[in-house]
Each structure stands twice: as C-alpha cells, then as structure tokens.
Design a protein around this motif. Structure first.
Motif, PDB file in Angstrom:
ATOM      1  N   GLY A  67       0.797  -1.215   0.000  1.00 47.23           N
ATOM      2  CA  GLY A  67       0.000   0.000   0.000  1.00 47.23           C
ATOM      3  C   GLY A  67       0.829   1.264   0.000  1.00 47.23           C
ATOM      4  N   SER A  68       1.761   1.379   0.935  1.00 50.82           N
ATOM      5  CA  SER A  68       2.465   2.648   1.000  1.00 50.82           C
ATOM      6  C   SER A  68       3.890   2.514   0.498  1.00 50.82           C
ATOM      7  CB  SER A  68       2.455   3.181   2.425  1.00 50.82           C
ATOM      8  OG  SER A  68       2.961   2.221   3.296  1.00 50.82           O
ATOM      9  N   GLY A  69       4.125   1.643  -0.433  1.00 53.50           N
ATOM     10  CA  GLY A  69       5.447   1.545  -1.048  1.00 53.50           C
ATOM     11  C   GLY A  69       6.236   0.426  -0.428  1.00 53.50           C
ATOM     12  N   SER A  70       6.965   0.732   0.586  1.00 56.97           N
ATOM     13  CA  SER A  70       7.782  -0.320   1.169  1.00 56.97           C
ATOM     14  C   SER A  70       8.235   0.158   2.536  1.00 56.97           C
ATOM     15  CB  SER A  70       8.989  -0.613   0.285  1.00 56.97           C
ATOM     16  OG  SER A  70       9.760   0.560   0.127  1.00 56.97           O
ATOM     17  N   GLY A  71       8.973  -0.671   3.188  1.00 60.04           N
ATOM     18  CA  GLY A  71       9.638  -0.228   4.394  1.00 60.04           C
ATOM     19  C   GLY A  71       8.847  -0.516   5.655  1.00 60.04           C
ATOM     20  N   LEU A  72       9.308   0.093   6.723  1.00 55.90           N
ATOM     21  CA  LEU A  72       8.778  -0.209   8.046  1.00 55.90           C
ATOM     22  C   LEU A  72       7.536   0.590   8.385  1.00 55.90           C
ATOM     23  CD1 LEU A  72      12.082  -0.467  10.062  1.00 55.90           C
ATOM     24  CD2 LEU A  72      10.522  -2.300   9.493  1.00 55.90           C
ATOM     25  N   LYS A  73       7.254   1.666   7.633  1.00 54.40           N
ATOM     26  CA  LYS A  73       6.133   2.527   8.024  1.00 54.40           C
ATOM     27  C   LYS A  73       4.822   1.763   8.169  1.00 54.40           C
ATOM     28  CE  LYS A  73       3.868   6.845   6.810  1.00 54.40           C
ATOM     29  NZ  LYS A  73       4.010   8.055   5.996  1.00 54.40           N
ATOM     30  N   THR A  95       1.248  16.644   8.400  1.00 55.20           N
ATOM     31  CA  THR A  95       1.198  18.106   8.479  1.00 55.20           C
ATOM     32  C   THR A  95       2.361  18.647   9.290  1.00 55.20           C
ATOM     33  OG1 THR A  95      -0.155  18.200  10.480  1.00 55.20           O
ATOM     34  CG2 THR A  95      -1.322  18.054   8.393  1.00 55.20           C
ATOM     35  N   LYS A  96       3.234  17.761   9.744  1.00 59.69           N
ATOM     36  CA  LYS A  96       4.415  18.204  10.479  1.00 59.69           C
ATOM     37  C   LYS A  96       5.648  17.592   9.821  1.00 59.69           C
ATOM     38  CE  LYS A  96       1.924  18.569  14.825  1.00 59.69           C
ATOM     39  NZ  LYS A  96       0.637  18.585  14.128  1.00 59.69           N
ATOM     40  N   TYR A  97       6.791  18.184  10.111  1.00 56.47           N
ATOM     41  CA  TYR A  97       8.021  17.678   9.529  1.00 56.47           C
ATOM     42  C   TYR A  97       8.556  16.522  10.370  1.00 56.47           C
ATOM     43  CZ  TYR A  97       8.119  21.642   6.372  1.00 56.47           C
ATOM     44  OH  TYR A  97       7.807  22.546   5.390  1.00 56.47           O
ATOM     45  N   GLN A  98       9.025  15.494   9.658  1.00 59.59           N
ATOM     46  CA  GLN A  98       9.549  14.314  10.347  1.00 59.59           C
ATOM     47  C   GLN A  98      10.970  14.057   9.873  1.00 59.59           C
ATOM     48  OE1 GLN A  98       7.476  13.186  12.538  1.00 59.59           O
ATOM     49  NE2 GLN A  98       5.476  13.851  11.798  1.00 59.59           N
ATOM     50  N   HIS A  99      11.750  13.409  10.699  1.00 61.54           N
ATOM     51  CA  HIS A  99      13.125  13.063  10.324  1.00 61.54           C
ATOM     52  C   HIS A  99      13.097  12.194   9.067  1.00 61.54           C
ATOM     53  CE1 HIS A  99      17.150  11.367  10.446  1.00 61.54           C
ATOM     54  NE2 HIS A  99      17.475  12.288  11.298  1.00 61.54           N
ATOM     55  N   PRO A 100      13.905  12.523   8.062  1.00 66.82           N
ATOM     56  CA  PRO A 100      13.863  11.734   6.825  1.00 66.82           C
ATOM     57  C   PRO A 100      14.304  10.296   7.048  1.00 66.82           C
ATOM     58  CG  PRO A 100      15.713  13.284   6.806  1.00 66.82           C
ATOM     59  CD  PRO A 100      14.900  13.613   8.005  1.00 66.82           C
ATOM     60  N   VAL A 101      13.656   9.402   6.344  1.00 69.72           N
ATOM     61  CA  VAL A 101      14.049   7.993   6.340  1.00 69.72           C
ATOM     62  C   VAL A 101      14.063   7.511   4.907  1.00 69.72           C
ATOM     63  CG1 VAL A 101      13.118   7.464   8.628  1.00 69.72           C
ATOM     64  CG2 VAL A 101      11.655   7.260   6.624  1.00 69.72           C
ATOM     65  N   THR A 102      14.717   6.401   4.675  1.00 69.32           N
ATOM     66  CA  THR A 102      14.719   5.790   3.347  1.00 69.32           C
ATOM     67  C   THR A 102      13.889   4.514   3.439  1.00 69.32           C
ATOM     68  OG1 THR A 102      16.987   6.571   3.107  1.00 69.32           O
ATOM     69  CG2 THR A 102      16.192   5.010   1.460  1.00 69.32           C
ATOM     70  N   PRO A 103      12.631   4.566   3.010  1.00 68.56           N
ATOM     71  CA  PRO A 103      11.779   3.388   3.201  1.00 68.56           C
ATOM     72  C   PRO A 103      12.344   2.179   2.480  1.00 68.56           C
ATOM     73  CG  PRO A 103      10.486   5.276   2.484  1.00 68.56           C
ATOM     74  CD  PRO A 103      11.920   5.647   2.319  1.00 68.56           C
ATOM     75  N   GLY A 104      12.341   1.058   3.145  1.00 66.66           N
ATOM     76  CA  GLY A 104      12.758  -0.192   2.513  1.00 66.66           C
ATOM     77  C   GLY A 104      14.235  -0.475   2.643  1.00 66.66           C
ATOM     78  N   SER A 105      15.011   0.477   3.105  1.00 63.94           N
ATOM     79  CA  SER A 105      16.443   0.262   3.219  1.00 63.94           C
ATOM     80  C   SER A 105      16.765  -0.101   4.661  1.00 63.94           C
ATOM     81  CB  SER A 105      17.180   1.533   2.800  1.00 63.94           C
ATOM     82  OG  SER A 105      18.551   1.301   2.718  1.00 63.94           O
ATOM     83  N   ASP A 111      14.323   2.172  11.552  1.00 66.12           N
ATOM     84  CA  ASP A 111      15.365   1.514  12.342  1.00 66.12           C
ATOM     85  C   ASP A 111      16.694   2.229  12.259  1.00 66.12           C
ATOM     86  OD1 ASP A 111      16.091  -1.305  10.077  1.00 66.12           O
ATOM     87  OD2 ASP A 111      15.789   0.830   9.716  1.00 66.12           O
ATOM     88  N   ARG A 112      16.701   3.371  11.602  1.00 68.08           N
ATOM     89  CA  ARG A 112      17.871   4.243  11.628  1.00 68.08           C
ATOM     90  C   ARG A 112      18.122   4.727  13.056  1.00 68.08           C
ATOM     91  NH1 ARG A 112      17.921   9.260   7.427  1.00 68.08           N
ATOM     92  NH2 ARG A 112      18.673   7.637   6.066  1.00 68.08           N
ATOM     93  N   CYS A 113      17.038   4.939  13.814  1.00 68.30           N
ATOM     94  CA  CYS A 113      17.155   5.441  15.188  1.00 68.30           C
ATOM     95  C   CYS A 113      16.507   4.527  16.222  1.00 68.30           C
ATOM     96  CB  CYS A 113      16.520   6.819  15.333  1.00 68.30           C
ATOM     97  SG  CYS A 113      17.294   8.079  14.327  1.00 68.30           S
ATOM     98  N   HIS A 114      15.564   3.702  15.778  1.00 66.81           N
ATOM     99  CA  HIS A 114      14.800   2.907  16.738  1.00 66.81           C
ATOM    100  C   HIS A 114      15.099   1.423  16.576  1.00 66.81           C
ATOM    101  CE1 HIS A 114      12.144   6.261  17.846  1.00 66.81           C
ATOM    102  NE2 HIS A 114      12.136   6.588  16.587  1.00 66.81           N
ATOM    103  N   ASN A 115      15.073   0.726  17.685  1.00 69.15           N
ATOM    104  CA  ASN A 115      15.192  -0.725  17.658  1.00 69.15           C
ATOM    105  C   ASN A 115      14.053  -1.297  18.484  1.00 69.15           C
ATOM    106  OD1 ASN A 115      15.774  -3.402  17.943  1.00 69.15           O
ATOM    107  ND2 ASN A 115      17.825  -3.135  18.780  1.00 69.15           N
TER     108      ASN A 115
END
Lengths: 230, 366
Positions: A67-73, A95-105, A111-115
């Motif tokens: 549905g939304s491409g790929s990745g953990l979202k 509607t707010k800015y979020q830290h960029p992530v690369t979905p699917g990578s 998981d760049r910041c969270h485990n």
C-alpha cells in the motif's frame, strides 16, 4: 614457552572483549520480552504481533504491504496510529516535519534510530535520546555551532514546553531544556541546552526539524531564537 | 613460535588477528546494525502451487466493487507546510482520518489528526468543519471511531476516554451527551475507546484498548464489561487490543481482535459464536486487522493492515475474496490503499477510511 602462552592469553583476552562489546551493542530479538512491545500473552508469543514465520517475504519476516510503497512505516504505523497505542502517532503526521528515512532500506528506515527489540533507551532508540543519538550521524557540536551542553541560566526560554501528550491540546511548539543527565525536561529556569532544545525528529515545524519557526512571515523576527534571546 | 621473538612480527600478527576478528564480528553481528541494499517491494498476495485438479486459487477472486468517491488525505497532498493549512481555507486537508459515517445523504468524517469532525458532500468537498470553535467539547483527542444512530453521531474520543453524542439534524451540530468512561474495578487504566457501535435499543458498545475489553454502556447509564478479561489474552473470550465493532441484522456483535489477528462474533448476550480468520500473511488471514462491517447478506468485510485490502468472508467465516488491488485480477498490481481502517456498509455502499490515503466509497456489485 612462557612468551607463547602469554601471547595466546592476550589474544584470547582481546577476542573476548571485542565480542562482549559487540554483544552489548546488539540487542537480541528475545529482548523484546522486557519492552513495551511485549504484547503477547501466555500461549501467544509476542513475536507473532509483528512477525509471521511462514509464507513471508522480506527480511523482517513481515511481508511488507504494497500500500504505502515499502519499508517499516506500514508495520510501525499499524499500531502507532492511535489504535493499539496512542503514543507516537504524531511521528506519522503529514502536516508536520519528520526526520527523513529511506523506506525499505535496512538500517535507514525507522530503524535508523529505533530498535523495537531493545528496552535500553527511552523511545526504543539505539542510544540515549540526547546528543548521543543525534551525533551518531550529525556532527553539529563544537565551537562553530550554537553552543550545546551549556547551562541556559542566562537566557531561559519563554515557551519551555514541547509536549505531544499535553492535554487537552498537544503542544508542538516551544523549546525544551534538558538537565545534565539528558533525559529529564526541566521546566524552571536552569537547564542544559541540548540538540532537542531546538530540534525534534518527529512533529517538527520546519524542514530543518526545529520545534518553532526560525523566521516570521510578516517581519524580521525569529520565534525560535527570540524564545531565549529576547 | 620462533617468529614471536621478533616484537614487530608479533605486533603485525596481533593486528591481523584483530582485523579478522573484527571482520567476522561485523559479518555476523554488526551487519544487522548497518545498512544493506534496498529490497524490492513485493506483493503479499501469495499463492501456493495448486495441486493437479485443485480449484482455482481463492486469491484470484476479487469482490467486485466500483470506486465512486475518494478524497486524498494529507499524506499525499504535499509538503507539511501545505498540509498544515487546515483552517477555513477552501482546500482543507484531512489529517489521518479515522472513520466516516453517513446519515441520509450527509457524510461525516472523523478528522482525527486535526482533532475534529468534518462534513463532506458526496463529491468529497468539505462543507462544514465541526471543531472546538463550534463547541469546545468538539476539540477531540485522537478519536478513532464513530457511528451513527438516528440523527446523531456517536464519537469515540479515544484520548479523553469519552463518548460524545452529537445531534446533526437540520444542519446544526449539538453536543447532546458526553459519556465519561470510568475504569472498571480491577482495571489498570482509564478506558481508551477505539471502536464503537450502537444497537437498536440505544446501548453503546465500545472497545477499550487500554483494558482489552468491550464495554457495554446501556441506555440507563450502567456500564459493564461485555467481553474481555482485562488482560491481553486469546481464546474465545479473551481479546488483545480490541478495535472496530459492527452489528449485524440480528444484533450480533463483531469485534476486531487486532493483535490476535481475528474477528470475533458474539450473540447479544455475550456468547461466543464464531471466530473469523487467524494470524497470518496470506489471503484470508490477518495481520493487524482494523475495521469490520457486515453487509445485507451477512457477509463480513474486514480491512487488514498487512494485506492493505478489505477481505470478505461469508457468514460462516469462509474467505470469499478481497477488495483493493489497483488492477482487479492482477495480484501483482499493488494496492490502492495505504492503511485501510474503519469500514461501514450502508445498503450497497462500502465506506473505507484509509488513515493515510483518505476516505473511499465503493459501490458493491453482484
């Protein structure tokens, strides 16, 4: 002969220390039992909340939905959307800015910041949620940048609260002060300026992830700067 | 070990050894912490290899539905700056809408990310905003579900543990009642209602995701546990994050048991009748199901997070097919949904509220 023995012992000692350091840095999946992600019950393993061991595709054993491409979202949002839990849904607020992530990578997504398997730090992050986490990638401390780790006694902020859990209305604007332990918000005058005093990786109001706008649409003022430097 | 008498050689050997050790550690342990190549998106609609003579695989069956309306929510419409203009401007963004109901010709959407109700016309245009400026009680707190009964909206204001009854007859919006859900004796937390349904007698069923139960609020004001043990459990009367609730024509209650990956059906007096689906990631199974709705024939529609689709089951719980592929019939064509959640069915219309893609309305055919 003794020299050989000593040499071997030194090698073994070094090996043990290296592996121990690696083990401490890497939280095993079983550690999820001690975390807030332990959502199983007797007879219903916590693992199955997120993983399906058979017929899965994808390295997390959770076939990503298309549905939304790929990745953990899709995985993270399907609980952190206000249903299973009401924490953290502002991290998916478009509607707010979020830290960029690369979905699917792997390693570059959420998981760049969270485990999710680790309970060591607040918000299930990879390291302590103060400058330690940010400086894993960002090196903006030092004499050429806005001073951090300084006592803010001289310029206490007017708006000292940034709290997405505030009731009745979540407060997504304001700076925060952190004490020297890096984990407690201090709401009276003194505290230590840290990265999170001006920035926040989730729910920020500018594309540089500031918690307040740095410029004004009508005049030359700066809400963020003037919150402290009046 | 004569070589070790030479200190330089010993040092070199040590360095090589550490290098090999580091490499081995990285390959086994460290690899999990650092990046790896991007993996391709794959479809979860998988088929097992059919045995000779086996019927056509069920995953190819698409329940025919025609899309009649769709409004893009904030996720897809632009930068946060553009999305945040959610005031009285003509282009209003829905922010993670969680549910929608129709009362007659009118369509109401629960705009949870903006903490308000929004009325749309049938083409998807916003005609009215019902928020804290209309009535301070309408400043909602991450409301996850709502339903309609007569001329009133029943809103589960999840973050405040309340149910609001809002009468919308005649173009007005009046908050008729605010029900504060009190914690049942023995429960740890205040209730957090994330699913709601109202039966013909006016009794309100709410799913409490903090205490893993469904509460029944009777019209006379008494509140009691309908099903659930207060702890995360399975079995016929245990729930783990109960969510959306729907009622069928006989007054039976269907509850989405989110973390147990199933939908549970109970009689009006709380007797277990049927379990629909189970945990899994192939068609007919669930992984974090969200919404449930029943059509006129008793077929059960359930939206699933992993499948990014609405899966359909017959009244006995047998899987029939799904709705949601970009090209019906092509299982590799991807989903039109991103995060399908609450469902409603009124006559032949299926209302799907996708948290990230926005509201969809389908006309069920056949």
């Amino acid at each position: 002969m003794r020299r050989t023995v000593r040499f071997v012992l030194v090698m073994v000692g070094v090996a043990v220390m290296t592996l121990f350091a690696a083990a401490v840095a890497y939280a095993g999946p079983g550690d999820v039992i001690g975390t807030k992600h332990n959502l199983g019950s007797a007879g219903n393993p916590a693992c199955l909340v997120c993983h399906t061991p058979h017929d899965a595709k994808g390295s997390y054993l959770w076939a990503r939905n298309v549905g939304s491409g790929s990745g953990l979202k899709p995985l993270c949002y399907s609980c952190h959307d206000g249903t299973v839990t009401n924490t953290g849904s502002y991290a998916f607020d478009a509607t707010k800015y979020q830290h960029p992530v690369t979905p699917g990578s792997k390693g570059q997504d959420c998981d760049r910041c969270h485990n999710p398997h680790s309970n060591t730090w607040k918000f299930l992050t990879l390291s302590q949620t103060n400058a330690d986490l940010c400086t894993t990638c960002h090196g903006k401390s030092g004499s050429n940048n806005h001073p951090i780790d300084v006592l803010a006694d001289k310029w206490p902020p007017t708006d000292q609260v940034w709290d997405p859990k505030a009731t009745p209305t979540p407060d997504f604007s304001g700076t925060r002060l952190w004490d020297s332990a890096g984990t407690t918000v201090v709401t009276t005058g003194s505290g230590y300026v840290k990265c999170l005093t001006c920035h926040n990786p989730h729910g920020a109001s500018t594309d540089t992830l500031n918690t307040m706008p740095t410029s004004s649409a009508t005049d030359g003022s700066s809400p963020l700067c003037q919150n402290c430097h009046k | 070990m004569r070589i070790l008498r030479d200190k330089r050689a010993a040092l070199l050997l040590l360095i090589i050894f550490l290098g090999v050790l580091g490499g081995v550690t990285y390959l086994t342990v460290g690899r999990n912490l650092t990046g790896a190549p991007t993996e391709e998106v794959t479809t979860p609609w998988q088929e097992k290899t059919p045995k000779p003579g086996e019927e056509r695989q069920v995953s190819e069956l698409e329940v025919p539905a025609k899309l009649v309306m769709h409004v893009e929510a904030a996720e897809a419409t632009g930068s946060p700056q553009e999305n945040a203009s959610g005031g009285a401007s003509s282009r209003v963004s829905l922010n993670q809408p969680s549910d929608m109901v129709s009362i007659g010709d009118r369509l109401f959407v629960l705009d949870s990310g903006n903490g308000r109700l929004v009325e749309l016309d049938r083409s998807g245009k916003v005609v009215r905003i019902l928020d804290g400026t209309v009535d301070e009680r309408l400043a909602l707190h991450l409301p996850m579900a709502m339903t309609a009964h007569g001329d009133s909206l029943y809103v589960a204001d999840s973050g405040s543990g309340r149910v609001l009854v809002v009468n919308v007859a005649g173009g007005e919006a009046k908050v008729e009642k605010v029900i504060s859900l009190d914690r049942l004796q023995g429960d740890k937390d205040t209730p957090r209602p994330i699913g709601i349904a109202v039966n013909a007698d006016g009794d309100i069923f709410v799913s409490d995701a903090n205490n893993q139960r469904v509460l029944k609020c009777k019209a006379d004001g008494t509140v009691a546990s309908f099903v659930g043990t207060g702890k995360r459990e399975a079995g016929n009367y245990g729930l783990n994050a109960p969510g959306s609730i729907a009622l069928d024509g006989q007054g039976n209650i269907y509850v989405v048991d989110i973390l147990n990956g199933r939908v549970m059906k109970y009689s009006p007096d709380g007797k277990f009748l049927l379990q629909i689906g189970q945990l899994g990631d192939t068609v007919g199974k669930f992984s974090r199901p969200k919404g449930v709705a029943i059509d006129g024939q008793g077929n059960i529609f359930v939206s699933d997070s992993l499948q990014a689709a609405v899966q359909v089951f017959d009244p006995q719980g047998k899987y029939i097919g799904l709705i949601g592929r970009k090209e019906p019939g092509n299982k590799d064509s991807g989903s039109i949904f991103r995060a399908p959640a609450e469902l409603k069915i009124v006559d032949r219309l299926l209302y799907v509220t996708d948290r990230l893609s926005g509201p969809f309305i389908f006309e069920l055919q056949g």
